[in-house]
Design a protein around this motif. Sequence first.
Motif, PDB file in Angstrom:
ATOM      1  N   VAL A 189       0.850  -1.199   0.000  1.00 31.08           N
ATOM      2  CA  VAL A 189       0.000   0.000   0.000  1.00 31.08           C
ATOM      3  C   VAL A 189       0.883   1.245   0.000  1.00 31.08           C
ATOM      4  N   ARG A 190       1.902   1.255   0.838  1.00 32.15           N
ATOM      5  CA  ARG A 190       2.813   2.406   0.909  1.00 32.15           C
ATOM      6  C   ARG A 190       3.541   2.615  -0.411  1.00 32.15           C
ATOM      7  N   SER A 191       3.989   1.533  -1.024  1.00 30.28           N
ATOM      8  CA  SER A 191       4.709   1.620  -2.290  1.00 30.28           C
ATOM      9  C   SER A 191       3.822   2.143  -3.413  1.00 30.28           C
ATOM     10  N   VAL A 192       2.626   1.586  -3.555  1.00 34.36           N
ATOM     11  CA  VAL A 192       1.710   1.983  -4.630  1.00 34.36           C
ATOM     12  C   VAL A 192       1.239   3.418  -4.439  1.00 34.36           C
ATOM     13  N   SER A 193       0.998   3.809  -3.195  1.00 28.74           N
ATOM     14  CA  SER A 193       0.486   5.156  -2.927  1.00 28.74           C
ATOM     15  C   SER A 193       1.586   6.216  -2.928  1.00 28.74           C
ATOM     16  N   GLY A 194       2.822   5.798  -2.726  1.00 32.21           N
ATOM     17  CA  GLY A 194       3.908   6.760  -2.592  1.00 32.21           C
ATOM     18  C   GLY A 194       3.933   7.425  -1.228  1.00 32.21           C
ATOM     19  N   ASP A 195       3.132   6.929  -0.297  1.00 37.58           N
ATOM     20  CA  ASP A 195       3.052   7.487   1.050  1.00 37.58           C
ATOM     21  C   ASP A 195       3.705   6.513   2.023  1.00 37.58           C
ATOM     22  N   ALA A 196       4.937   6.804   2.411  1.00 35.88           N
ATOM     23  CA  ALA A 196       5.687   5.914   3.296  1.00 35.88           C
ATOM     24  C   ALA A 196       5.079   5.813   4.686  1.00 35.88           C
ATOM     25  N   GLU A 197       4.141   6.705   5.014  1.00 36.89           N
ATOM     26  CA  GLU A 197       3.516   6.687   6.331  1.00 36.89           C
ATOM     27  C   GLU A 197       2.075   6.192   6.306  1.00 36.89           C
ATOM     28  N   ALA A 198       1.613   5.661   5.170  1.00 37.72           N
ATOM     29  CA  ALA A 198       0.258   5.100   5.107  1.00 37.72           C
ATOM     30  C   ALA A 198       0.119   4.052   6.200  1.00 37.72           C
ATOM     31  N   GLU A 199      -1.067   4.017   6.816  1.00 37.84           N
ATOM     32  CA  GLU A 199      -1.262   3.084   7.922  1.00 37.84           C
ATOM     33  C   GLU A 199      -2.692   2.581   7.979  1.00 37.84           C
ATOM     34  N   SER A 216      -5.186   5.025   6.066  1.00 36.36           N
ATOM     35  CA  SER A 216      -4.992   6.465   6.173  1.00 36.36           C
ATOM     36  C   SER A 216      -3.782   6.896   5.364  1.00 36.36           C
ATOM     37  N   PHE A 217      -3.947   8.005   4.639  1.00 37.36           N
ATOM     38  CA  PHE A 217      -2.896   8.600   3.825  1.00 37.36           C
ATOM     39  C   PHE A 217      -2.844  10.095   4.150  1.00 37.36           C
ATOM     40  N   HIS A 218      -2.210  10.474   5.259  1.00 33.82           N
ATOM     41  CA  HIS A 218      -2.096  11.879   5.666  1.00 33.82           C
ATOM     42  C   HIS A 218      -3.444  12.603   5.690  1.00 33.82           C
TER      43      HIS A 218
END
Length: 93
Positions: free
Chosen positions: A14-24, A52-54
């Motif tokens: 999920v973090r890789s595909v979204s580009g959000d290293a803090e996705a949770e 969650s993505f920021h």
Amino acid sequence: MNTDLPDGWTIERVRSVSGDAEAELLSLERLVVVEQVGFADYDVLQPDVILSFHGLCLARADAEWFMGELEADGSLICWASYGSDLAEAIRGL
């Protein structure tokens, strides 16, 4: 906290595909609603996963991904379904 992501998905993917290293993954212990189109009312959702993505979130309910935003009280207000494919929903962020 539920970690029941779709088959083949991990939080790292999920973090890789979204580009959000803090996705949770978020706790399901919150009110989640979706706006009714054309009405000033909401339908309550019963999601089995919330990502969650920021501040923006994807919540899966009834096999569809709903996008929304976290409120100050922790509730999640969604505005639309982005379909059943997680990768497509992430692209909609």
